[in-house]
Design an enzyme around this catalytic site. Structure first.
Site, short mmCIF file in Angstrom:
data_model
loop_
_atom_site.label_atom_id
_atom_site.label_comp_id
_atom_site.label_asym_id
_atom_site.label_seq_id
_atom_site.Cartn_x
_atom_site.Cartn_y
_atom_site.Cartn_z
N GLY A 8 26.37 5.76 15.04
CA GLY A 8 27.22 6.64 15.83
C GLY A 8 28.63 6.62 15.30
O GLY A 8 29.23 5.54 15.15
N ALA A 9 29.16 7.80 14.99
CA ALA A 9 30.48 7.89 14.36
C ALA A 9 31.47 8.66 15.22
O ALA A 9 32.32 9.40 14.72
CB ALA A 9 30.35 8.54 12.98
N GLY A 10 31.37 8.49 16.54
CA GLY A 10 32.35 9.05 17.44
C GLY A 10 33.47 8.06 17.69
O GLY A 10 33.80 7.23 16.83
N GLY A 12 33.76 5.32 19.75
CA GLY A 12 33.37 3.91 19.71
C GLY A 12 32.92 3.47 18.33
O GLY A 12 33.31 2.41 17.84
N ALA A 78 20.23 9.69 12.64
CA ALA A 78 19.09 8.78 12.76
C ALA A 78 17.95 9.43 13.53
O ALA A 78 18.17 10.11 14.53
CB ALA A 78 19.50 7.49 13.45
N CYS A 159 31.06 12.02 33.66
CA CYS A 159 32.36 12.22 33.01
C CYS A 159 33.05 13.40 33.68
O CYS A 159 32.82 14.55 33.30
CB CYS A 159 32.15 12.48 31.51
N GLY A 320 38.18 5.93 27.44
CA GLY A 320 38.55 5.48 26.12
C GLY A 320 39.06 4.05 26.09
O GLY A 320 38.73 3.27 25.20
N CYS A 353 43.85 6.18 32.03
CA CYS A 353 43.54 7.55 31.64
C CYS A 353 44.72 8.49 31.90
O CYS A 353 45.44 8.34 32.90
CB CYS A 353 42.33 8.05 32.41
N LYS A 388 49.98 12.93 26.65
CA LYS A 388 48.67 13.18 26.06
C LYS A 388 48.79 13.89 24.73
O LYS A 388 48.05 13.61 23.79
CB LYS A 388 47.78 13.98 27.01
#
Length: 425
Positions: A8-10, A12, A78, A159, A320, A353, A388
Site C-alpha cells: 500500500g502506497a498511500g 500510511g 497485489a 470517514c 492522519g 484534525c 490546512k
C-alpha cells in the site's frame, strides 16, 4: 538479513516506508507495493472536485523518491497475500516474499453495496483523485444548470470529515459563482446527530456543525439509510433511535457526492485470522496480527470497533494523526525485531484534525480518539482554512523530498498551539 515489505502506497504506506528505512540493518531490504508510481494527497480531493486544485498540484512522483532511496518499488498492485507462506502475489503473477509485512492498503470502496451508488452509478466521490476529477466535471455541469445537491455518507461509512468539508466547500464555491440561491442542499448521514463524526462528537462539534449548516442553509437528515440511487433521485430511509423506520425521503438531485462504506481490499479479504468479517486487519497493541505476528497493520485497513451502538451502523475514522502514530510504532517495533528484541512501541491513537470549510473551518483534538478522553476540544475560524492550505504544501514538500519526520505532529499541533496562544491574548 530480512526482507521487509510495505503493501500500500498511500498515506500510511508511504510514511511507513520512510520510517522503516531508518530502522534497517545493513543487508536488509525494503519493498513498497502500490498501484501507481504516483502518490496523491487525499485531503485535497475536495478542492480538486470544485476546481481549486488540479491533479499535478496534489501529486508526488514516488518512483523517483524510492529509486533515490534504493527501495524496490512495484506499481502493478497485489492480487493476494499468503500469510502462511509469507509471500504476496502481484497482479502480473510475480511473487514477492517477505520476512515482515506491513499492510497499509487503505480501504476497498464498497459502492456496490448500494444500487446506483458511486462514480460508476449516479453519485460522485472524493475518495480518490480519479473520482475527484470526474466530480469536477459533474460540478461544472451543475453550475451551468443549477439544481438540488445531496451530499453526505451512507450507512456503514467511517470517514465523515470529508463529507462535511465538501458540503461547506460546495456552498462556498457556489456563492462565489452567484448561483447558491438556485441550489437546495441536503446533507444525508447515518450519524445519530450532526457532528458525531464517528467519534460521538469532539468538543462542541455538534453545535458547531449544526450552526454552520443553518448559517449556510444546508438541510440535513440523520439516522439515514440510503436505499437506492437512480439518475437524479435518491431514496433515503430515516429511522428513529430504536432503528425503526420513521420516514422515507425521496430526494431529487442535480449533483450528489456520497461517501461509501469501507471494507478490506480483495488481496486480504477473507483470510482467516488475519482479517475480521469485513476484511479489516486484526492487530494487537503493537500493530501486529495475533495469528501472524510478522504481519503489521496500519491506517484505514485496520479493525477498530465503533465508539458505541447507533441506530444506523457508523464506523470509527482513522485520522492522519492517528495513522502517523501507527506508522511510528510499527517502524520502531520492526526495528526491534530485526535486532532480536521484543516490540514495545504503541500508537497513541489520538485525533487531531483540520476540517476545511472553504472560507473557514473547524479544528478538533481528541486524546484519545475513542472516549472517554483526556482532551476533548474543538474550535472554528478562518485560521483553520489557512492552516490546512499550509499543511498541504508542507506535507507534499516532505513527501517529495522523502522526509520521515512526523508531519502531523510537527505541523498541526504547532498550528493549534499558535491559535490557542493567539486566542488567549
Amino acid at each position: 538479513m530480512s526482507d521487509v515489505v510495505v503493501l500500500g502506497a498511500g498515506l500510511g504506506g508511504t510514511l511507513a516506508t520512510y520510517e522503516i528505512l531508518e530502522q534497517l540493518r545493513p543487508g536488509d531490504t525494503l519493498t513498497l507495493i502500490g498501484e501507481s508510481p504516483r502518490y496523491h494527497f487525499v485531503p485535497s480531493n475536495p478542492w480538486v472536485a470544485v476546481g481549486w486544485r488540479t491533479r499535478p498540484d496534489i501529486e508526488a512522483d514516488l518512483s523517483a523518491v524510492m529509486k533515490r532511496k534504493r527501495v524496490r518499488h512495484f506499481t502493478q498492485g497485489a492480487r493476494r497475500v499468503d500469510p502462511a507462506a509469507r509471500r504476496i502475489e502481484l497482479i502480473d503473477g510475480a511473487v514477492v516474499p517477505y520476512d515482515y509485512l506491513v499492510v497499509a492498503t487503505g480501504p476497498d470502496l464498497a459502492f456496490d453495496e448500494i444500487e446506483g451508488l458511486g462514480p460508476d452509478g449516479y453519485t460522485q466521490s472524493i475518495c480518490h483523485v480519479d473520482h475527484a476529477e470526474r466530480a469536477h466535471d459533474a460540478f461544472e455541469a451543475l453550475c451551468r444548470n443549477p439544481g438540488p445537491i445531496v451530499v453526505g455518507a451512507v450507512q456503514g461509512a467511517s470517514c465523515f470529515g470529508p463529507a462535511y468539508e465538501f458540503a461547506y466547500i460546495l456552498d462556498t464555491e457556489l456563492r462565489k459563482r452567484r448561483v447558491r440561491d438556485k441550489v437546495k442542499m441536503t446533507f444525508v448521514t447515518p450519524e445519530p446527530y450532526i457532528g458525531h463524526l464517528g467519534l460521538d462528537g469532539v468538543g462542541d462539534t455538534k453545535s458547531l456543525m449544526e450552526s454552520e449548516f443553518r448559517n449556510r442553509h444546508i438541510g440535513w437528515i440523520t439516522n439515514a439509510k440510503v436505499k437506492t440511487v437512480a439518475e437524479g433521485r435518491m431514496m433515503v430511509e430515516e429511522v428513529d433511535e430504536s432503528g425503526t423506520p420513521r420516514k422515507l425521503h425521496d430526494l431529487t438531485f442535480g449533483f450528489s457526492m456520497m461517501l461509501p462504506a469501507f471494507r478490506g481490499v480483495s488481496a486480504i479479504r477473507g483470510i482467516e485470522k488475519l482479517v475480521n468479517p469485513r476484511g479489516f486487519v486484526l492487530i494487537d497493541e503493537h500493530q501486529r496480527n495475533p495469528a501472524y505476528p510478522e504481519v503489521f497493520g496500519i491506517g484505514v485497513c485496520v479493525a477498530i470497533p465503533p465508539v458505541g451502538p447507533t441506530p444506523v451502523p457508523v464506523g470509527t475514522p482513522k485520522t492522519g494523526f492517528m495513522i502517523e502514530s501507527m506508522v511510528t510504532a510499527t517502524a520502531v517495533n520492526i526495528g526491534r525485531l530485526l535486532r532480536g528484541e521484543r516490540p514495545n512501541a504503541r500508537a497513541t491513537w489520538n485525533a487531531v484534525c483540520l476540517a476545511d470549510f472553504g472560507d473557514g473551518g473547524v479544528a478538533f483534538v481528541a486524546q484519545p480518539q475513542i472516549p472517554p478522553r483526556n482532551v476533548n476540544w474543538s474550535a472554528r475560524g478562518a485560521w483553520v482554512h489557512l492552516a490546512k492550505v499550509g499543511f498541504e504544501k508542507y506535507f507534499l514538500r516532505k513527501i517529495r523530498a522523502g522526509k520521515s519526520e512526523p508531519f502531523y505532529e510537527s505541523f498541526l499541533l504547532r498550528q493549534l498551539n499558535i491559535h490557542k496562544l493567539t486566542a488567549a491574548e
